[in-house]
Design an enzyme around this catalytic site. Structure first.
Site, PDB file in Angstrom:
ATOM      1  N   GLU A 128     -17.913  26.355  14.912  1.00  0.00           N
ATOM      2  CA  GLU A 128     -17.256  26.695  13.651  1.00  0.00           C
ATOM      3  C   GLU A 128     -18.035  27.731  12.864  1.00  0.00           C
ATOM      4  OE1 GLU A 128     -17.824  23.916  10.141  1.00  0.00           O
ATOM      5  OE2 GLU A 128     -17.983  22.513  11.823  1.00  0.00           O
ATOM      6  N   ARG A 139     -19.378  26.348   0.663  1.00  0.00           N
ATOM      7  CA  ARG A 139     -18.749  26.965   1.832  1.00  0.00           C
ATOM      8  C   ARG A 139     -17.225  26.983   1.734  1.00  0.00           C
ATOM      9  NH1 ARG A 139     -20.500  24.107   6.983  1.00  0.00           N
ATOM     10  NH2 ARG A 139     -19.426  25.821   7.987  1.00  0.00           N
ATOM     11  N   ARG A 143     -12.269  28.030   7.596  1.00  0.00           N
ATOM     12  CA  ARG A 143     -13.129  28.172   8.762  1.00  0.00           C
ATOM     13  C   ARG A 143     -12.391  28.899   9.884  1.00  0.00           C
ATOM     14  NH1 ARG A 143     -15.643  26.027   5.357  1.00  0.00           N
ATOM     15  NH2 ARG A 143     -17.062  24.265   5.448  1.00  0.00           N
ATOM     16  N   HIS A 158      -9.889  22.932   5.605  1.00  0.00           N
ATOM     17  CA  HIS A 158     -11.005  22.135   6.115  1.00  0.00           C
ATOM     18  C   HIS A 158     -10.560  21.153   7.192  1.00  0.00           C
ATOM     19  CE1 HIS A 158     -14.807  19.764   5.920  1.00  0.00           C
ATOM     20  NE2 HIS A 158     -15.273  20.998   5.794  1.00  0.00           N
TER      21      HIS A 158
END
Length: 169
Positions: A128, A139, A143, A158
């Site tokens: 990831e 963050r 992703r 997420h």
């Protein structure tokens, strides 16, 4: 195990093999174009996974005319054109292609697919990478997840959902 049980087990194995062969033939035949063949990790990628570094995704296969081919790894996953991703995701994909440097220390770690939303693979197959979220102090939720076979996935929530990234568009 009795001989009857062995015979039944053998019959089940043969039946599974026949079903797999027929499915492969119906899905275009031949190993070179099958999603399974496209996903099998290369020796360098497998070695990189063992050494703890993130593997560099492979380039998409080329057609005889020189354009990239793309075969989705799962018909259960929606796909998204690379050009439709946010600019920060494109930045992350470019960093992945270059091998870094990444903005977060945890970029490139093994993605364990605990939610089972991606096709099942062995541990260490997926990695990831953070997609910067403007305005977030951490963050964030976005992703890119890559597979050792070169496939790439996008999640904006997420890991609640994924889309496979189509590099052709």
């Amino acid at each position: 195990m009795s001989s009857r049980n062995r015979l039944i087990s053998l019959a089940v194995l043969v039946l599974v093999g026949v079903i797999a062969a027929v499915t492969a033939l119906l899905n275009g035949g031949g190993d070179s174009g099958s999603p399974a063949a496209a996903k099998s990790p290369s020796a360098p990628a497998a070695a990189a996974t063992r050494s703890g570094t993130a593997p560099k995704p492979t380039a998409p296969a080329k057609t005889p005319t020189g354009g990239p081919t793309w075969v989705p790894t799962s018909t259960a996953l929606a796909d998204v054109c690379r050009s439709k991703l946010p600019s920060q995701a494109i930045d992350t994909l470019n960093l992945i292609a270059k091998g870094g440097p990444y903005p977060y220390r945890s970029d490139g770690i093994v993605f364990e697919n605990r939610e089972s939303r991606l096709p099942r693979e062995s541990n260490g197959y997926y990695h990831e990478f953070t997609v910067v979220t403007p305005g977030s102090d951490d963050r964030g939720t976005r992703r890119v997840v890559t597979g050792s076979g070169g496939e790439q996935y996008w999640t904006a929530d997420h890991y609640a959902s994924f889309q496979e990234i189509d590099p052709r568009c």
